[in-house]
Design a protein around this motif. Structure first.
Motif, PDB file in Angstrom:
ATOM      1  N   PHE B 143       0.808  -1.216   0.000  1.00  0.00           N
ATOM      2  CA  PHE B 143       0.000   0.000   0.000  1.00  0.00           C
ATOM      3  C   PHE B 143       0.848   1.277   0.000  1.00  0.00           C
ATOM      4  CE2 PHE B 143      -3.382  -2.798   1.846  1.00  0.00           C
ATOM      5  CZ  PHE B 143      -4.163  -2.762   0.705  1.00  0.00           C
ATOM      6  N   ARG B 145       3.619   3.958  -1.693  1.00  0.00           N
ATOM      7  CA  ARG B 145       3.556   4.623  -2.979  1.00  0.00           C
ATOM      8  C   ARG B 145       3.965   3.739  -4.150  1.00  0.00           C
ATOM      9  NH1 ARG B 145       1.910   9.774  -4.083  1.00  0.00           N
ATOM     10  NH2 ARG B 145       0.182   8.974  -5.277  1.00  0.00           N
ATOM     11  N   THR B 150       0.842  -4.528  -8.761  1.00  0.00           N
ATOM     12  CA  THR B 150       0.661  -4.224 -10.183  1.00  0.00           C
ATOM     13  C   THR B 150       1.696  -4.968 -11.030  1.00  0.00           C
ATOM     14  OG1 THR B 150       0.022  -2.035  -9.431  1.00  0.00           O
ATOM     15  CG2 THR B 150       0.311  -2.307 -11.793  1.00  0.00           C
ATOM     16  N   LEU B 194       1.687   4.727  -9.410  1.00  0.00           N
ATOM     17  CA  LEU B 194       0.376   5.081  -9.962  1.00  0.00           C
ATOM     18  C   LEU B 194      -0.130   6.331  -9.255  1.00  0.00           C
ATOM     19  CD1 LEU B 194      -1.300   1.554 -10.020  1.00  0.00           C
ATOM     20  CD2 LEU B 194      -0.204   2.742 -11.917  1.00  0.00           C
ATOM     21  N   LYS B 195      -0.750   7.214 -10.019  1.00  0.00           N
ATOM     22  CA  LYS B 195      -1.265   8.446  -9.451  1.00  0.00           C
ATOM     23  C   LYS B 195      -2.657   8.196  -8.850  1.00  0.00           C
ATOM     24  CE  LYS B 195      -1.403  13.174 -11.107  1.00  0.00           C
ATOM     25  NZ  LYS B 195      -2.858  13.244 -11.064  1.00  0.00           N
ATOM     26  N   ALA B 196      -2.917   8.730  -7.681  1.00  0.00           N
ATOM     27  CA  ALA B 196      -4.250   8.588  -7.093  1.00  0.00           C
ATOM     28  C   ALA B 196      -5.244   9.432  -7.890  1.00  0.00           C
ATOM     29  CB  ALA B 196      -4.240   9.032  -5.637  1.00  0.00           C
ATOM     30  N   PHE B 197      -6.525   9.073  -7.808  1.00  0.00           N
ATOM     31  CA  PHE B 197      -7.546   9.852  -8.500  1.00  0.00           C
ATOM     32  C   PHE B 197      -7.661  11.240  -7.880  1.00  0.00           C
ATOM     33  CE2 PHE B 197      -9.056   5.469  -9.066  1.00  0.00           C
ATOM     34  CZ  PHE B 197      -9.060   5.445 -10.450  1.00  0.00           C
ATOM     35  N   HIS B 199      -9.836  14.048  -6.584  1.00  0.00           N
ATOM     36  CA  HIS B 199     -11.025  13.739  -5.814  1.00  0.00           C
ATOM     37  C   HIS B 199     -11.507  15.017  -5.166  1.00  0.00           C
ATOM     38  CE1 HIS B 199     -13.294  11.846  -2.482  1.00  0.00           C
ATOM     39  NE2 HIS B 199     -13.581  10.983  -3.413  1.00  0.00           N
ATOM     40  N   LYS B 200     -12.679  15.371  -5.535  1.00  0.00           N
ATOM     41  CA  LYS B 200     -13.316  16.624  -5.090  1.00  0.00           C
ATOM     42  C   LYS B 200     -12.733  17.782  -5.873  1.00  0.00           C
ATOM     43  CE  LYS B 200     -14.404  16.384  -1.302  1.00  0.00           C
ATOM     44  NZ  LYS B 200     -13.836  16.256   0.023  1.00  0.00           N
TER      45      LYS B 200
ATOM     46  N   MET C  22     -11.215   5.567  -2.620  1.00  0.00           N
ATOM     47  CA  MET C  22     -10.860   6.839  -3.268  1.00  0.00           C
ATOM     48  C   MET C  22     -10.838   7.967  -2.245  1.00  0.00           C
ATOM     49  SD  MET C  22     -12.506   6.866  -7.075  1.00  0.00           S
ATOM     50  CE  MET C  22     -14.123   6.264  -6.620  1.00  0.00           C
ATOM     51  N   HIS C  23     -11.777   7.897  -1.310  1.00  0.00           N
ATOM     52  CA  HIS C  23     -11.820   8.888  -0.242  1.00  0.00           C
ATOM     53  C   HIS C  23     -10.506   8.877   0.542  1.00  0.00           C
ATOM     54  CE1 HIS C  23     -14.247  11.650   2.103  1.00  0.00           C
ATOM     55  NE2 HIS C  23     -13.647  11.176   3.178  1.00  0.00           N
ATOM     56  N   LYS C  25      -7.689   8.264  -0.757  1.00  0.00           N
ATOM     57  CA  LYS C  25      -6.645   8.604  -1.716  1.00  0.00           C
ATOM     58  C   LYS C  25      -5.699   7.452  -2.039  1.00  0.00           C
ATOM     59  CE  LYS C  25      -6.781  13.533  -0.733  1.00  0.00           C
ATOM     60  NZ  LYS C  25      -7.962  13.626  -1.629  1.00  0.00           N
ATOM     61  N   LEU C  26      -6.209   6.224  -2.113  1.00  0.00           N
ATOM     62  CA  LEU C  26      -5.394   5.110  -2.581  1.00  0.00           C
ATOM     63  C   LEU C  26      -5.181   5.259  -4.088  1.00  0.00           C
ATOM     64  CD1 LEU C  26      -6.820   2.005  -0.679  1.00  0.00           C
ATOM     65  CD2 LEU C  26      -4.792   3.347  -0.180  1.00  0.00           C
ATOM     66  N   ASP C  27      -4.142   4.620  -4.623  1.00  0.00           N
ATOM     67  CA  ASP C  27      -3.919   4.691  -6.073  1.00  0.00           C
ATOM     68  C   ASP C  27      -4.934   3.775  -6.781  1.00  0.00           C
ATOM     69  OD1 ASP C  27      -2.966   2.020  -6.340  1.00  0.00           O
ATOM     70  OD2 ASP C  27      -0.959   2.637  -5.791  1.00  0.00           O
ATOM     71  N   PRO C  28      -5.063   3.897  -8.123  1.00  0.00           N
ATOM     72  CA  PRO C  28      -6.110   3.161  -8.853  1.00  0.00           C
ATOM     73  C   PRO C  28      -6.088   1.653  -8.570  1.00  0.00           C
ATOM     74  CG  PRO C  28      -5.113   4.774 -10.296  1.00  0.00           C
ATOM     75  CD  PRO C  28      -4.337   4.823  -9.017  1.00  0.00           C
ATOM     76  N   PHE C  29      -4.903   1.084  -8.459  1.00  0.00           N
ATOM     77  CA  PHE C  29      -4.837  -0.337  -8.186  1.00  0.00           C
ATOM     78  C   PHE C  29      -5.350  -0.657  -6.780  1.00  0.00           C
ATOM     79  CE2 PHE C  29      -2.717  -4.045  -6.451  1.00  0.00           C
ATOM     80  CZ  PHE C  29      -3.184  -5.000  -7.342  1.00  0.00           C
ATOM     81  N   ILE C  33      -8.413  -3.162  -5.641  1.00  0.00           N
ATOM     82  CA  ILE C  33      -8.273  -4.235  -4.655  1.00  0.00           C
ATOM     83  C   ILE C  33      -9.341  -4.102  -3.565  1.00  0.00           C
ATOM     84  CG2 ILE C  33      -6.809  -5.130  -2.784  1.00  0.00           C
ATOM     85  CD1 ILE C  33      -5.824  -6.081  -5.372  1.00  0.00           C
ATOM     86  N   ILE C  34      -9.521  -2.878  -3.051  1.00  0.00           N
ATOM     87  CA  ILE C  34     -10.509  -2.667  -1.988  1.00  0.00           C
ATOM     88  C   ILE C  34     -11.922  -2.957  -2.514  1.00  0.00           C
ATOM     89  CG2 ILE C  34     -11.474  -1.018  -0.335  1.00  0.00           C
ATOM     90  CD1 ILE C  34      -8.625  -1.603   0.329  1.00  0.00           C
ATOM     91  N   TYR C  71     -16.486  -0.701 -10.224  1.00  0.00           N
ATOM     92  CA  TYR C  71     -15.265   0.100 -10.042  1.00  0.00           C
ATOM     93  C   TYR C  71     -15.274   1.266 -11.028  1.00  0.00           C
ATOM     94  CZ  TYR C  71     -10.122   0.832 -10.528  1.00  0.00           C
ATOM     95  OH  TYR C  71      -8.847   1.339 -10.607  1.00  0.00           O
ATOM     96  N   ILE C  75     -15.625   5.320 -10.237  1.00  0.00           N
ATOM     97  CA  ILE C  75     -14.619   6.307 -10.652  1.00  0.00           C
ATOM     98  C   ILE C  75     -15.260   7.427 -11.474  1.00  0.00           C
ATOM     99  CG2 ILE C  75     -12.598   6.653 -12.144  1.00  0.00           C
ATOM    100  CD1 ILE C  75     -11.646   3.891 -11.271  1.00  0.00           C
ATOM    101  N   ARG C  78     -17.486   9.660  -9.300  1.00  0.00           N
ATOM    102  CA  ARG C  78     -16.991   9.857  -7.932  1.00  0.00           C
ATOM    103  C   ARG C  78     -17.326  11.221  -7.364  1.00  0.00           C
ATOM    104  NH1 ARG C  78     -12.658   9.946 -11.290  1.00  0.00           N
ATOM    105  NH2 ARG C  78     -11.132  11.633 -11.147  1.00  0.00           N
ATOM    106  N   LYS C  79     -17.351  12.252  -8.208  1.00  0.00           N
ATOM    107  CA  LYS C  79     -17.648  13.582  -7.665  1.00  0.00           C
ATOM    108  C   LYS C  79     -19.127  13.713  -7.330  1.00  0.00           C
ATOM    109  CE  LYS C  79     -13.562  15.217  -9.819  1.00  0.00           C
ATOM    110  NZ  LYS C  79     -12.808  16.127 -10.694  1.00  0.00           N
ATOM    111  N   LEU C 135      -8.727  -2.379   6.022  1.00  0.00           N
ATOM    112  CA  LEU C 135      -7.693  -2.017   5.048  1.00  0.00           C
ATOM    113  C   LEU C 135      -7.629  -0.510   4.826  1.00  0.00           C
ATOM    114  CD1 LEU C 135      -8.011  -4.824   2.334  1.00  0.00           C
ATOM    115  CD2 LEU C 135      -6.287  -4.588   4.112  1.00  0.00           C
TER     116      LEU C 135
END
Lengths: 200, 200, 200
Positions: B143, B145, B150, B194-197, B199-200, C22-23, C25-29, C33-34, C71, C75, C78-79, C135
Motif C-alpha cells: 500500500f 507509494r 501491479t 500510480l497516481k491517485a484519482f 477527488h473533489k 478513493m476517499h 486517496k489510494l492509487d487506482p490499483f 483491490i478494496i 469500479y 470512478i 466519484r464527484k 484495510l
C-alpha cells in the motif's frame, strides 16, 4: 475425555473473550461475537487449513450452546470476575492447554507429520486469542514479553514423547493438558521469557 | 525447475520475514513465526481458496526445513544484512518474482481462467509480505507509494503471452520470474508509481 | 432471482469499496483491490468455511466483470457520489440485505442447521465491509454504535419464519432482502443501538 476437554476449552475461551470485550465496553452483540471468535477461531483456522469442512462448529451445535452458556456466565458474574482479575488469565490458560491437545489430535487423525501436528496444536490454541486481542485493539498476548506459543510447542513435544510410552489415551490427554497449564502458570509467576536478539 | 524456484522463493521470503522481525526486536520465537508466515502465507491463502488441503507446507516437510534454514541464516548474518540494507528489499523482490509464477501455475493446474490465475499469482506473491508487515506493525509495502502488486499482474499477463509461443516450460518459468524481478528493480530505481484519482 | 440479487449485491459492495478507497486517496490499483475485497470478502470466507472450493468468484468470471463495472462507475461518478454522501451508505445497505440472503441460501444448500445458516448469512453480509474498513484504516462499521450485524441475524430469523409459509422462493428472497434494507434505514434514521453492559 477428548470431547469433554473440547467443551471445557471452548467455554473457557468464550468467557475469556466475553470478559475482554466487556472490559472494552462493546455492546452485547459485539461481546458475543468476540466470545464466539475467541472460542472457535483457532479450531476454524486449523480445520480450514487441513480441509475439514464445513468447519467443526458448523457440524455440531453443541459448540454454539456452550459458547452461549459461557457468554451468559461471563455477563452474570462480570463484576465478580473483574474483582478477581486473574480469572481472565486462568480461563485463557485452561483454553491454551486443552486446545493445544485438540489440535495435536486432529493433526494425527489427518495423518500429518508430528512437526505439522505441533504447528496445528499451537495454532488451535493461540489463534482465537490473537483474534480476540486484535479485534479488541490490545497487543496480542502472544507477542507480549511472556512466553506463550512456545509453551504449546513444548507441550506438543511432551505429548509425542509420552505417546511412545503407550499410556492410556485419556491419561495421555489429561497429563499433557495439565503440563501445559502448569508451565504457563509457572512461566508467568517466575517471569520466564525469551531474550530478543542483540541487533546492531 | 518449478520445485527449485519454490524453494528459492520460500527461503527468500523466510529471510525477509526474519530480518524485519529482528529489526522490530521480537523474541526468537516471534522472529520464527514471522519468517514462517511470510514464507507460507501467500501459498496458504491460495491453497485454501482453491481447496488444495491440507495446504502445501503441511504435506511436504521440505518447506519447514527451508524456512528453518532461512531463519538460521538471517540470524547468523543479521549484522551483515543490516549493513547492506538493500538485502531485505532484494529477498522480497526474488520472492515476489518466483511466487507469482507458482501461483499462476497452481491456477492453471486447477483448470481456472487466466484472469483468476493472475489473481492467484498476485495473491501468492503479495499476501505473505502483507501479513509480515501487519504483524510487525509496518504499513504494508503493497500500500506504499511504489507499485508492487501491479507488477505481479503485469508479470502474469506476460506469462500468458509467452505461453502462446510454446516455449520450453523451464525457460518460460525462468524468463517470467526474471522479468518480474527486473521490473520491480527498475520501478523502485526510477520511482514508478500510480497516481491517485483527483477527488473533489 | 437469486442470481440477479447476487449481481446487485456484488456491484453495490464493489462501489462502496471503491468510494471508500478513493476517499482515502489510494492509487487506482489499491482502489480496485478494496472494491474487489469488499465485494467478494464475505462470500469467500463463507465458501472457505463450508468447503465450497475453488471459491465462488473463481468459478464464474461474471463476478469479476461486475466488480470491474462497479469500479468504473464509482470512478466516473466519484464527484457526484461524493456530493450525495449518503450513496456510500445506500450501497452498503443494499449489499447487506442481499448478501445476508445469499449466505442463508448457501447454508441451506449445504444442509446446515438454521442457526449456522444465520451465522453464514451474517458473515457473508458483514465480512467484506469489515475487511474494507480495516484495510482503509477506518473503525469497522460493524463495531460502531449503530446496530449492523444484529440486523442480519434478525433478517435471518424472519427468513426462516417466512419460509414456513411456503411462499414462492423469489417472493421470499425479495421480501427478506427488502425487510433487512428497511430495518437498517430505520435503524440509522432513528439511531437504534444496543446499550453496552454496565461494568464496575
Amino acid at each position: 475425555m477428548f470431547h469433554l476437554l473440547d467443551i471445557i476449552g471452548t467455554m473457557a475461551f468464550a468467557m475469556s473473550g466475553a470478559l475482554t470485550a466487556m472490559h472494552k465496553k462493546l455492546d452485547p452483540f459485539g461481546v458475543f461475537i468476540i466470545a464466539f471468535v475467541t472460542a472457535v477461531g483457532g479450531g476454524t483456522l486449523r480445520d480450514v487449513l487441513i480441509g475439514r469442512t464445513p468447519v467443526g462448529w458448523m457440524q455440531d451445535l453443541q459448540y454454539v450452546y456452550v459458547i452461549i452458556l459461557g457468554y451468559g456466565l461471563a455477563i452474570l458474574f462480570r463484576k465478580k470476575f473483574d474483582k478477581l482479575r486473574t480469572s481472565l488469565f486462568l480461563f485463557d490458560t485452561i483454553g491454551l492447554g486443552v486446545f493445544t491437545l485438540i489440535g495435536l489430535e486432529r493433526g494425527i487423525m489427518t495423518g500429518l507429520h508430528p512437526v505439522i501436528c505441533i504447528a496445528l496444536g499451537t495454532m488451535t490454541a493461540c489463534f482465537g486469542g490473537v483474534t480476540r486481542d486484535i479485534l479488541c485493539n490490545e497487543i496480542p498476548t502472544i507477542f507480549r514479553r511472556e512466553i506463550y506459543a512456545t509453551i504449546c510447542i513444548f507441550g506438543g513435544i511432551i505429548f509425542f514423547v509420552l505417546r511412545k510410552l503407550n499410556l492410556d489415551q485419556d491419561v495421555l490427554y489429561l497429563v499433557t493438558s495439565l503440563i501445559i497449564i502448569a508451565i504457563r502458570l509457572l512461566a508467568v509467576k517466575y517471569k520466564w521469557y525469551l531474550k530478543a536478539f542483540d541487533h546492531k
